[in-house]
Design an enzyme around this catalytic site. Structure first.
Site, PDB file in Angstrom:
ATOM      1  N   HIS A 163      -6.696  10.205  -4.160  1.00  0.00           N
ATOM      2  CA  HIS A 163      -7.291   8.856  -3.323  1.00  0.00           C
ATOM      3  C   HIS A 163      -6.383   7.663  -3.057  1.00  0.00           C
ATOM      4  CE1 HIS A 163     -10.957   6.120  -3.315  1.00  0.00           C
ATOM      5  NE2 HIS A 163     -10.030   5.199  -3.132  1.00  0.00           N
ATOM      6  N   GLU A 164      -5.413   7.446  -4.192  1.00  0.00           N
ATOM      7  CA  GLU A 164      -4.738   6.329  -3.973  1.00  0.00           C
ATOM      8  C   GLU A 164      -3.545   6.358  -2.761  1.00  0.00           C
ATOM      9  OE1 GLU A 164      -5.387   3.511  -4.959  1.00  0.00           O
ATOM     10  OE2 GLU A 164      -6.929   4.215  -6.344  1.00  0.00           O
TER      11      GLU A 164
ATOM     12  N   HIS B 207      -4.753   6.133   0.718  1.00  0.00           N
ATOM     13  CA  HIS B 207      -4.505   4.738   1.131  1.00  0.00           C
ATOM     14  C   HIS B 207      -3.325   4.585   2.002  1.00  0.00           C
ATOM     15  CE1 HIS B 207      -8.457   3.123  -0.282  1.00  0.00           C
ATOM     16  NE2 HIS B 207      -8.157   3.359  -1.189  1.00  0.00           N
TER      17      HIS B 207
ATOM     18  N   TYR C 269      -9.932  -3.266   5.827  1.00  0.00           N
ATOM     19  CA  TYR C 269     -10.435  -3.046   4.365  1.00  0.00           C
ATOM     20  C   TYR C 269     -11.568  -4.038   4.048  1.00  0.00           C
ATOM     21  CZ  TYR C 269     -10.241  -1.032  -0.329  1.00  0.00           C
ATOM     22  OH  TYR C 269     -10.600  -0.428  -1.390  1.00  0.00           O
TER      23      TYR C 269
ATOM     24  N   ASP D  35     -16.911  -6.922  -3.460  1.00  0.00           N
ATOM     25  CA  ASP D  35     -16.161  -5.556  -2.919  1.00  0.00           C
ATOM     26  C   ASP D  35     -15.791  -5.742  -1.376  1.00  0.00           C
ATOM     27  OD1 ASP D  35     -15.128  -3.037  -3.461  1.00  0.00           O
ATOM     28  OD2 ASP D  35     -17.181  -2.090  -3.223  1.00  0.00           O
TER      29      ASP D  35
ATOM     30  N   HIS E 153     -16.627   0.197  -1.509  1.00  0.00           N
ATOM     31  CA  HIS E 153     -16.749   1.560  -2.565  1.00  0.00           C
ATOM     32  C   HIS E 153     -18.295   1.755  -2.850  1.00  0.00           C
ATOM     33  CE1 HIS E 153     -12.896  -0.385  -3.676  1.00  0.00           C
ATOM     34  NE2 HIS E 153     -12.769   0.795  -4.011  1.00  0.00           N
TER      35      HIS E 153
END
Lengths: 362, 96
Positions: free
Chosen positions: A175-176, A179, A190, A272, A277
């Site tokens: 996931h990271e 990005h 974002y 957020d 998310h």
């Protein structure tokens, strides 16, 4: 200390939707682009990232000198529970395990992620040009998070009470790093819907890293994000479920999974970054539906379609759900044929989450 | 309770977990050292007038801080805050 405590992790009282809406508006999008340019200058890089070409900074001395210049070029650092980045270099490509389970999990996870992009999509690292894969572990004290800082993935150890170390889930590592791929390609802003798509890309490719690593076909995978992250005291299996958004956890202390799985339940919030998310559950579920309808390995047909859209020339950084849906249908049609099982599955998947593709189809 | 009692609402969202936490801290009810740390936070320009982030940090925490008695209502990314404030806020929103 005595606080007036409102029950923790309660679902957001939905704030005025204006923030989230303007966040995807064109004026704000333009302002965001300008700040991106400024940021690139501050970081000493070229302000424009051309797709699929390297804009990577030159390697610093400690990143050179690998035996045989092996690929991938992994770099694991240890922040020693501090918050100063990048931290102390503990393992480079080809070096023996450190014996620190966290550092070695990060190393292995970077490798599995590199393999997905390289072997399934022919992509050489995050920028398509072999940029080193950088990770810092043991960030902060009891830090229950992981993030992408624009250069590296950064992992906390968790608090040990509710959260285990964040390297424990291979899909969180994927996931990271995803990005980083998104930042180098579509560069989805974002915030709001483009931010939720950015998050969804990370969940999709994070999950595909794990599915491929385990050799699981779409109908064998659990489609969970962050399985293993919760300690035994938490009533939940993972952070998110791509198959059934909103069902991953339901715990008296940490709360209830807030993800919607249908556009009708889209959450407008100023928190957020506009619920990136939360609303990612909608495109996450669309991917799961498409991949399972197509069958076989999700990283093959479905993953290839999503990857081609993310890294293609047509997507813009302020892309919304409906536009993304249309791009995936168009990509499936172009790749597999109009009316093919793949194109039909992708269109049906989006319809099931309430999205009608927003571009005229040929 | 006087109307200008310093109640600080701390809401943390974002992070890869996507979990939201909200707590209210009563500065009259915490020990003096901690109250002093909260007063430093409330007086800090980095908090009161945070710079527009050059770029959002994917999965970085986002804090919304509000204190009616001190005319404060801001949204600030964790990465924009000095270490002292990060530690204070992280302690405030700890689960349990």
């Amino acid at each position: 200390m005595r606080c007036t405590i409102i029950p923790p992790y309660v679902l957001a009282r939905l704030a005025d939707a204006a923030d989230a809406r303007t966040a995807t508006g064109s004026t704000t999008a333009e302002a965001a682009r300008q700040t991106l340019v400024l940021d690139e200058r501050l970081r000493g890089r070229r302000p424009h990232r051309s797709r699929e070409t390297s804009t990577a900074p030159r390697p610093t001395p400690d990143e050179q000198g690998d035996p045989g210049d092996q690929q991938p070029r992994r770099r694991i650092r240890d922040a020693g529970t501090g918050t100063d980045l990048p931290g102390r270099l503990v393992r480079r490509e080809g070096e023996a395990p450190t014996g620190d389970v966290t550092a070695d999990e990060a190393y292995d996870g970077l490798g599995a992620t590199h393999d997905l992009y390289d072997e399934a999509y022919g992509r050489d690292s995050l920028d398509g040009a072999g940029v080193p894969l950088r990770a810092t572990v043991h960030y902060g004290v009891d830090y229950s998070n992981a993030f992408w800082d624009g250069t590296r993935m950064v992992f906390g150890d968790g608090d040990g009470e509710y959260f285990n170390r964040f390297t424990i889930s291979l899909d969180i590592i994927g996931h990271e790093l995803a990005h980083g791929v998104t930042e180098n390609t579509a560069d989805l802003i974002y915030a709001g819907q483009s931010g939720a798509l950015n998050e969804s890309m990370s969940d999709v490719f994070g999950s595909l890293v794990r599915q491929r690593n385990l050799g699981q076909a779409a109908d064998e995978a659990d489609w969970l994000i962050g399985a293993g992250l919760f300690t035994a005291r938490v009533q939940g299996t993972a952070l998110r479920s791509m198959r059934a958004p909103g069902t991953a956890y339901d715990d008296p202390v940490i709360g209830t999974d807030p993800q919607p799985g249908h556009l009708d339940d889209y959450v407008e919030t100023s928190e957020d970054n506009g619920g990136v998310h939360i609303n990612s559950g909608i495109p996450n579920r669309a991917f799961h539906l498409a991949a399972t309808a197509i069958g076989g390995n999700a990283w093959e047909a479905a993953g290839t379609i999503w990857y081609a859209v993310l890294t293609g020339d047509t997507i813009s950084s302020d892309c919304d759900f409906a536009t993304f849906a249309a791009l995936t249908v168009a990509e499936a049609s172009a790749r597999f044929g109009d009316g093919s099982a793949e194109a039909t599955a992708v269109a049906a998947a989006w319809a099931q989450v309430g999205l009608v593709p927003a571009m005229a189809q040929p | 309770m006087s109307l200008d009692r310093l109640l600080v609402s701390v809401t943390r969202s974002g992070g890869v977990t996507g979990m939201r936490v909200q707590r209210t801290v009563d500065l009259d009810a915490v020990d003096p050292d901690e109250a002093a740390a909260w007063r430093r936070l409330l007086a800090d320009d980095a908090v009161r007038r945070p710079a527009t982030p050059a770029r959002a940090v994917p999965d970085g925490y986002v804090y919304q801080l509000a204190c009616a008695a001190d005319d404060l209502d801001v949204t600030v990314a964790e990465q924009q805050l000095p270490a002292e404030h990060r530690t204070l806020l992280a302690r405030a929103v700890r689960p349990g």
